[in-house]
Scaffold this active site. Structure first.
Site, PDB file in Angstrom:
ATOM      1  N   ASP A 188       0.840  -1.196   0.000  1.00 20.48           N
ATOM      2  CA  ASP A 188       0.000   0.000   0.000  1.00 20.48           C
ATOM      3  C   ASP A 188       0.877   1.249   0.000  1.00 20.48           C
ATOM      4  O   ASP A 188       1.927   1.290   0.647  1.00 20.48           O
ATOM      5  CB  ASP A 188      -0.911   0.005   1.231  1.00 20.48           C
TER       6      ASP A 188
ATOM      7  N   HIS B 232       4.649   4.096  -3.487  1.00 23.38           N
ATOM      8  CA  HIS B 232       5.510   5.178  -3.974  1.00 23.38           C
ATOM      9  C   HIS B 232       5.932   6.132  -2.869  1.00 23.38           C
ATOM     10  O   HIS B 232       6.858   6.914  -3.058  1.00 23.38           O
ATOM     11  CB  HIS B 232       4.803   5.951  -5.094  1.00 23.38           C
TER      12      HIS B 232
ATOM     13  N   ASP C  41     -10.056   1.782  -5.277  1.00 21.28           N
ATOM     14  CA  ASP C  41      -9.882   3.228  -5.116  1.00 21.28           C
ATOM     15  C   ASP C  41     -10.539   4.016  -6.243  1.00 21.28           C
ATOM     16  O   ASP C  41     -10.661   5.239  -6.154  1.00 21.28           O
ATOM     17  CB  ASP C  41      -8.388   3.571  -5.097  1.00 21.28           C
TER      18      ASP C  41
END
Length: 1524
Positions: A520, A523, A621
């Protein structure tokens, strides 16, 4: 038989590939090989891939051992390798000499996933995954019945959001306790643990064939986590991160602004609680600037106490302190030192910078300097950066959250929904802002003010935005998650022991019970943290499947994460596509090769790849697709995604047509359970008729079937604006599945779709309709959101049929079959009910006849590679290599090579591709060179591929040119013709790949056959050696007309044929072309000098001894005037305008006696003389014959006697450019041996008798008839060659192998006997005295010290008519060093070689003239005609351009004398030699001619006037490798 897959990674100096993704599978072998820039260097390759049986440690590197396949230390072939058996990310680096790291990179090895009781492999491309929000699953007892929806929908992997205890916000990704299985999943009286979850996961794996993965969240924890309160050092607080103090002050001020807005205190200023328009946003900006900023005075955190700074500065001036320039580098400009604890007025001034800025070089404490300094300091510190950025971000946030249509529309400002989200925790009771500011001096309180996590739009993902140096929190640039605290790991576990240990335990639990993880917020997770945790996870679960979603906006940045973390699949979103065209493009982008792709070899270069995709129709999402597109689009978009050749998936709710986003934060309802009998109106249960579940089951099954059965080729056709057709093709069976999907991005109720759908033409035979499905409306009531269950739209379902014949389809029907060729049949399909929201998939096979012929073709190809066995028929095998073994090397010249002019002699030519270019060779190499570039890139749009698809012309050309030949070549042509006959009857789109397969098989078999006919040096040699040896086949052939004069009939092993012209028996000896394409045919094919410079390398070292003998004897028969011809012209048109060819010929005879067993027997071979006297006409074969030793004796005797002649037919007929003076040997001196020195000397300034033989051609520049490089006198290489020859005959005579010990000559009217021993000694004694250029003015041997401009070299000639020419630095002395090294003093030779290396050595060749010479010009342009005497019409041919063949002699000379010097000198030289040769290897591999050029322009630039491949270039490089 399974072919081992080997990938080769070429290492290049200073090449860092850390941002390049290399994906490999377990079972692959990875080989590291040296690129040109590293060859010759002592390279060490390090890797952290562990030895078998050892545990992986990221920082534990080991050195890989080099393998030498040939048994020799040959850098072109040596490799070190890894047998890849463990999944993960592995690093390599390499260095040489003192450079430990001159390049590095990563490899990623995919995990092997297994399911079922039998643990069968689940390929990554088979994966169909479904995401579940764990909190919506209810008690663990209910999970199987809820998860069964996935099983019955055809999924084979489940993704759970975190199963741990959630934080107060109830966001699925805000975890209060990373270590506990959430109690909410246990019913009253039960306490389920991770072990119970593990048991369920194992059950799903073994019984349902399903794997399970879950998220790991490393970047933050819930703000209410108990452990973060006990260990606040694990977050970014005001104690461990004091740079956040100003941001905290601003954050608290904005919170108090919120409370005042709620209280209505800003209504009068136009700022109400309910913010609804632009004027309210303007009011916010005004309040910030007028009320908030002045109150908190943030600039004080960045200010200097001015009075203190000025006083300190005054004291320095009064003490006469001078600037320390070492600290300022003389740069002016005041430097402020930031207080690391960020106290108000805590900053200080760097007084060195103040002194440098304000005080001149002379110190004067009087006058205005005090005032100037005070004013400047005051002005500087009154200025502070504008808070405009922070204000803009605050206003922008409010705009999105309260005004924007696509925002959450939070409504009036209140404490639950403040003006903007708070950036820091505040775990204390309400107090005034002034009271809060006093907490800044209380560390026990400050440590609990923890920074929230979030993300920064457009930020560098490799930067941690919470660390010092970032102003993200101060400038309010963070899109903040107010429920989560950002975790502060530091750089290593010692920096925050509790956090690292806590997260390690969390990771171990996850890896123990799940098959994979989703990273999760990947980045934003610090890379070194994720690396550490995944290493831990892989020790628990070696084949861990790692998924991530990255928002870096750059594939290159994505690769950093993928390579370092070993990410198995990157999530890709179909929802990112704005239309069906883009959705189809994503399918093509994320996997598979094009239909009709080439068969790749099992050993091939390791190519960069994109990350393996997990292509999802929707993620948890994403916005709801039904809201963004339409309910009808769910099925066709799913179908498009399912046809992708990668992992695919969805989110629970999509298939049930839930018409809203299922919020990871707010959703608390449960998923419905599985009930096959569920009614459409049921909200708590779903069945196969719910939503598109029935369609998704069929699509998921199809997706998995395509992956398992090898349907790895993909074609996407955008039929129209809404229809996408995706083809998946199996290259072994040539079955296809064509899925036609009609999308509905716009709701048909509000958008007008075209009712007319164009027909489709599907090549092949439609075996069945795999599935046809339409989204249809039904009467089951309208959607009403249920309070307890996440329910979907009951008004839609899927109408589906599976595995039906085309005639039973209600969506499409056949409108007939048309033929596009011999066996390419196309079915026209018309659509009746392909309504928006529909899908139909056809299973298509080749036409039965084509299918059978492909099977035959694959059967015959299977003798070359087992990869063709699948899809082949079983027939009687024809062993092709037996057929190929009958060919001679001369036959192989025809099969593999022959340039256009060679073919034209037989009435043919090379094949020309319309609109492109003509192939370099008519033989297989012409095509192989082109296909070598097409194949790795699957460039099916290349003109060659287009030509193959359009017709049989090229196919017929390949076989027909061979069938017209004699046996056994004709048999090879017939075999190819038979293969091509099968090829012609398969669909045209498949022809390029099968044509390539046939050619590759034929070509590799031909090469194997060729090497078996060559010497052990070639058979056991490296790839480089073998590539060069192919030059022997390339250059040595038999043309339509005999190129060599006839040999004696008394000789054995002379080949004969029936003349194609006279139909009489004639000799057909192999001749050696000088170069291609210019010197390949007719009278210009054979040149004496070129032949004998190239003969040792291309014929003797390759084992072609009989053919070499025949060439030596044929040229011997043309001896005239004591010379061997320059241009052979079949003997009858011979030109004797060269002084050196005879000496190269003698050198070759010497080499023959050395390299060939019983080689001295050649001396007794009969030579049939064409010109037994200088003036006779050509004699008939056999009319006059002599032994070869007599011919040798004549050549030596004639030189001792002196040679003087005028060429026959002298005049424009034979040399239109040469002046009359040049056509005679006697103008200044004859060719003779100088009695004083023993040097062979002669020639004149009007002719050019050595290899540097350019004759001027330009009348305009007035160089016509003038040689550019006459090199008259004693040319250095001729002296060396003559010394070699004389020494050799002396040795032969001593052994009784040569009957002559000298020759009689006439001197001053008397007959004198000169012994060869005497001549040999004279040359030895004279050479260095005459040729060494010491540069010393006192050197008694130096006749022209004024002409010396390079010292420590050997002259290019001795006694030239233009004395300065003797002193020109050229590469010719290196030839003498190789053939007669005894002439040279080792130290002097080495010195001269070093000068040559510095001044003459180029990338591929040797400069033919010192670049410091006044007439040097390195660019050869034979077409240029201007007024420049030195350039016009290529006059500078040998005045600078870099010729390749001398580099062989230079390198051999270096090796010889380096060995004499020994030690490190020799090692360094070997490094140099290998490095230089690596450039030749690279050129050879890349050249479509598969050769080395005649010359290059300066610095290795391409010269268009050069032969593309030259015999002596290939030969001399091969000789270097032989010496090595």
């Amino acid at each position: 038989m399974h072919l081992k897959q080997i990938r080769v990674l070429m290492l290049n100096d200073k090449e860092n590939l850390q941002r390049t993704l290399f994906r490999l599978e377990q079972g692959f072998e990875l080989q590291f090989r040296l690129g040109p820039s590293l060859q010759g260097k002592r390279v060490m390759v390090h890797t952290n891939y562990p030895l078998e049986g050892q545990v992986f440690e990221r920082n534990n590197f080991r050195v890989l051992a080099w393998n030498y396949p040939t048994g020799r230390e040959d850098d072109s072939d040596k490799f070190c390798s890894l047998d890849l058996k463990i999944a993960g990310s592995y690093e390599y680096y390499f260095g040489h000499g003192d450079t430990e790291q001159s390049g590095r990179g990563y490899i990623v090895v995919d995990p092997v996933l297994r399911v079922g009781a039998d643990s069968h492999v689940l390929p990554l491309d088979c994966i169909t995954i479904q995401t579940y929000l764990a909190k919506c699953l209810g008690h663990l007892d209910d999970w199987p019945i809820r998860l069964r929806v996935s099983k019955e929908s055809g999924y084979n992997m489940i993704h759970f959001t975190p199963l741990q205890t959630l934080g107060e916000s109830r966001s699925c990704y805000s975890l209060a306790d990373q270590l506990t299985f959430s109690p909410e999943f246990s019913p009253a009286g039960q306490n389920y643990t991770w072990a119970d979850v593990g048991a369920l996961v194992e059950k799903l794996q073994k019984e349902w064939n399903m794997l399970c993965i879950t998220d790991v969240v490393y970047n933050h924890t819930a703000a209410n986590s108990l452990w973060i309160k006990e260990h606040p050092e694990c977050g970014y607080n005001l104690v461990n991160s004091p740079h956040l103090r100003p941001a905290w002050v601003l954050d608290r001020a904005i919170w108090h602004l919120t409370t005042r807005i709620v209280e209505g205190r800003y209504k009068a200023k136009g700022l109400p609680t309910d913010i609804t328009n632009e004027s309210h946003l303007t009011a916010i900006r005004s309040v910030l600037q007028q009320d908030v900023y002045p109150q908190i005075k943030l600039w004080e955190f960045f200010q200097v106490k001015v009075d203190n700074a000025v006083e300190q500065f005054r004291a320095l001036l009064q003490n006469g302190t001078k600037t320390d320039n070492t600290k300022t580098d003389g740069k002016k400009g005041l430097k402020i030192i930031q207080d690391q604890m960020y106290h108000r007025y805590g900053n200080t001034v760097d007084m060195n910078s103040a002194l440098e800025t304000f005080i001149p070089h002379s110190i004067n404490t009087q006058g205005s300097h005090y005032t100037q300094c005070i004013l400047c300091v005051c002005v500087f510190f009154m200025f502070f950066f504008s808070f405009l950025k922070a204000a803009n971000c605050i206003v922008g946030n409010v705009l999105y959250e309260r005004l924007a249509d696509h925002g959450p529309k939070l409504g009036p400002v209140n404490r639950k929904n403040p003006l903007v989200t708070r950036y820091f925790t505040f775990p204390y009771q309400d107090m005034t802002l002034e009271q809060e500011m006093q907490l800044l001096d209380q560390p026990d309180k400050m440590c609990h003010f923890l920074a929230h996590n979030g993300w920064v739009m457009g930020d560098d993902p490799l930067r941690n935005f919470a660390e010092p140096g970032s102003n993200v929190y101060l400038r309010r640039e963070l899109i903040c998650w107010g429920d989560s605290v950002k975790l502060r790991y530091g750089k290593k576990p010692e920096d925050c022991p509790y956090l690292w240990a806590h997260m390690q335990k969390y990771t171990e639990i996850t890896a123990k019970y799940f098959h994979g993880v989703r990273l999760d917020n990947c980045h934003s997770t610090p890379l070194h943290v994720a690396e550490f945790m995944l290493d831990v996870a892989r020790t628990v679960c070696p084949n861990l499947y790692v998924v991530a979603e990255l928002f870096t906006g750059s594939e290159e940045l994505d690769n950093i994460f993928v390579t370092k973390l070993g990410i198995s699949s990157l999530i890709r979103e179909a929802m990112s596509a704005a239309d069906s065209h883009e959705e189809g493009r994503l399918v093509y982008r994320y996997g598979g090769e094009p239909v009709g792709a080439f068969v790749q070899p099992s050993l091939r270069p390791l190519m960069p790849s994109i990350a393996h995709a997990m292509f999802l129709d929707v993620t948890h999402d994403n916005e709801c697709p039904i809201q963004r597109r339409s309910a009808l689009d769910s099925l066709p978009s799913s179908a498009i995604v399912s046809m992708a050749c990668c992992a695919t998936g969805s989110t629970r709710g999509y298939d049930e047509l839930v018409p809203h986003q299922i919020s990871v934060v707010k959703e608390e309802r449960f998923y419905p359970k599985w009930n096959p009998s569920a009614t459409p109106s049921s909200t708590g249960e779903v069945g196969s008729q719910t939503g598109i579940i029935a369609g998704k089951l069929a699509l998921n099954k199809l997706h998995q079937e395509l992956a398992v059965q090898g349907f790895i080729q993909v074609y996407v056709d955008q039929v129209d604006a809404d229809i996408v057709a995706v083809t998946r093709h199996c290259p072994s069976t040539h079955q296809s599945v064509v899925s036609v999907c009609r999308t509905a991005f716009w709701d048909p109720k509000t958008h007008q779709y075209d009712t007319n759908v164009s027909p489709m033409f599907i090549p092949g035979k439609i075996e069945e309709v795999v599935l046809e499905a339409r989204t249809v409306e039904r009467h089951a009531g309208s959607y009403v959101k249920d309070d307890n269950y996440i329910n979907g739209m009951p008004e839609y379902t899927v109408e589906i049929k599976e595995h039906i014949p085309l005639k039973d389809s209600t969506v499409a029907k056949s409108s007939g079959v048309t033929s596009k060729g011999r066996s390419e049949f196309v079915q026209e399909i018309t659509f009746q009910k392909l309504t928006p929201g529909s899908v139909i998939a056809f299973r298509v096979s080749l036409d039965p006849k084509a299918q059978r012929l492909v099977g035959v073709l694959r059967f015959y190809l299977s003798q070359f590679s087992p990869k063709y066995r699948r899809g082949s028929l079983i027939l009687k095998q024809c062993v092709f290599d037996r057929l190929m073994s009958k060919l001679t090397l001369a036959d192989l010249n025809i099969l593999l090579f022959r340039c256009d002019s060679e073919e034209q002699e037989d009435g043919g030519g090379c094949y020309s591709i319309p609109g492109w270019e003509t192939l370099k060779y008519a033989g297989l190499q012409g095509l192989m060179s082109v296909l070598a570039d097409i194949r790795p890139n699957n460039d099916l749009g290349h003109p060659v591929c287009a030509n193959l698809r359009q017709g049989d012309w090229l196919i017929d050309f390949v076989s027909n040119r061979l069938t017209m030949r004699e046996e056994p070549l004709a048999q090879v042509g017939q075999w190819l013709g038979a293969m091509f006959n099968y090829l012609k009857h398969i669909p045209r789109y498949l022809i390029p790949c099968y044509f390539d397969a046939i050619l590759v098989s034929t070509y590799t078999t031909a090469l194997d056959a060729a090497y078996k006919l060559m010497s052990s040096f070639i058979q056991n040699g490296s790839s480089f050696v073998r590539h060069l040896a192919l030059g022997s086949i390339q250059m040595c052939g038999v043309g339509r007309f005999p190129a060599l004069p006839p040999l004696s009939t008394k000789l054995e092993a002379v080949p004969f044929r029936i003349s194609p012209i006279t139909e009489q028996k004639e000799q057909c000896c192999v001749s050696l072309a000088a170069g291609l394409p210019h010197f390949s045919s007719g009278i210009f094919r054979c040149w004496g000098r070129d032949t004998f410079i190239a003969l040792r390398g291309l014929m003797l070292l390759t084992g072609r001894h009989t053919e070499a003998r025949n060439i030596i004897l044929a040229f011997a028969g043309t001896l005239r005037h004591g010379l061997i011809p320059n241009l052979l012209g079949e003997g009858r048109c011979a030109r004797y305008n060269c002084r050196d060819a005879v000496w190269w010929w003698l050198q070759c005879i010497q080499d023959y006696t050395i390299h060939v067993a019983q080689g001295h027997e050649i001396l007794h071979c009969p030579v049939t003389r064409m010109y037994p006297t200088d003036d006779c006409e050509p004699c008939k074969p056999g009319e006059v014959e002599q032994f070869l030793y007599d011919v040798i004796q004549e050549a030596l005797q004639r030189h001792l006697e002196g040679i003087s002649f005028r060429e026959r037919n002298a005049g424009p007929k034979i040399d239109m450019n040469m002046r009359d003076e040049g056509k005679t040997g006697r103008v200044l001196d004859p060719f003779t041996v100088d009695p004083a020195t023993g040097f062979v000397t002669g020639g004149n300034r009007f002719n050019c008798g050595t290899w540097m033989d350019k004759m001027g051609e330009s009348e305009r520049a007035r160089n016509k008839g003038m040689p550019a490089t006459p090199r008259d006198g004693a040319a250095v290489e001729i002296v060396g060659l003559s010394k070699s020859a004389v020494r050799w005959v002396v040795e032969l005579h001593a052994k009784g192998l040569f009957p002559y010990d000298g020759a009689k000559v006439h001197r001053d009217g008397k007959e004198v006997f000169i012994s060869y021993s005497q001549w040999n000694q004279q040359l030895q004694q004279s050479f260095e005295a005459a040729f060494w250029v010491s540069g010393s003015p006192n050197d008694p041997n130096e006749k022209h010290p004024d002409l010396v401009h390079k010292r420590g070299i050997y002259k290019d000639s001795y006694g030239a008519s233009s004395p300065w020419c003797d002193y020109q630095l050229r590469p010719n002395f290196t030839i003498a060093m190789v053939v007669a090294p005894e002439l040279f003093t080792v130290e002097r030779a080495w010195k001269a070689l070093e000068v040559a290396e510095k001044k003459l050595l180029g990338p591929l060749g040797m400069k033919t003239l010192d670049c410091d010479d006044m007439v040097y010009c390195g660019v050869y342009d034979n077409a240029l005609d201007n007024d420049n005497y030195n350039l016009a019409k290529g006059f500078n041919y040998h005045q600078g351009p870099e010729w390749l063949w001398p580099v062989g002699y230079f390198l051999r000379a270096k090796l010889y004398f380096a060995k004499k010097l020994g030690g490190e000198t020799y090692n360094t030289t070997v490094t140099l030699v290998k490095n230089v040769l690596s450039r030749h290897y690279t050129h050879l591999e890349r050249s479509p001619w598969k050769g080395l050029p005649e010359l290059t322009n300066e610095n290795g630039q391409y010269c268009p006037f050069s032969c593309e491949t030259q015999a002596w270039s290939l030969s001399t490089v091969l000789e270097v490798l032989f010496d090595l």
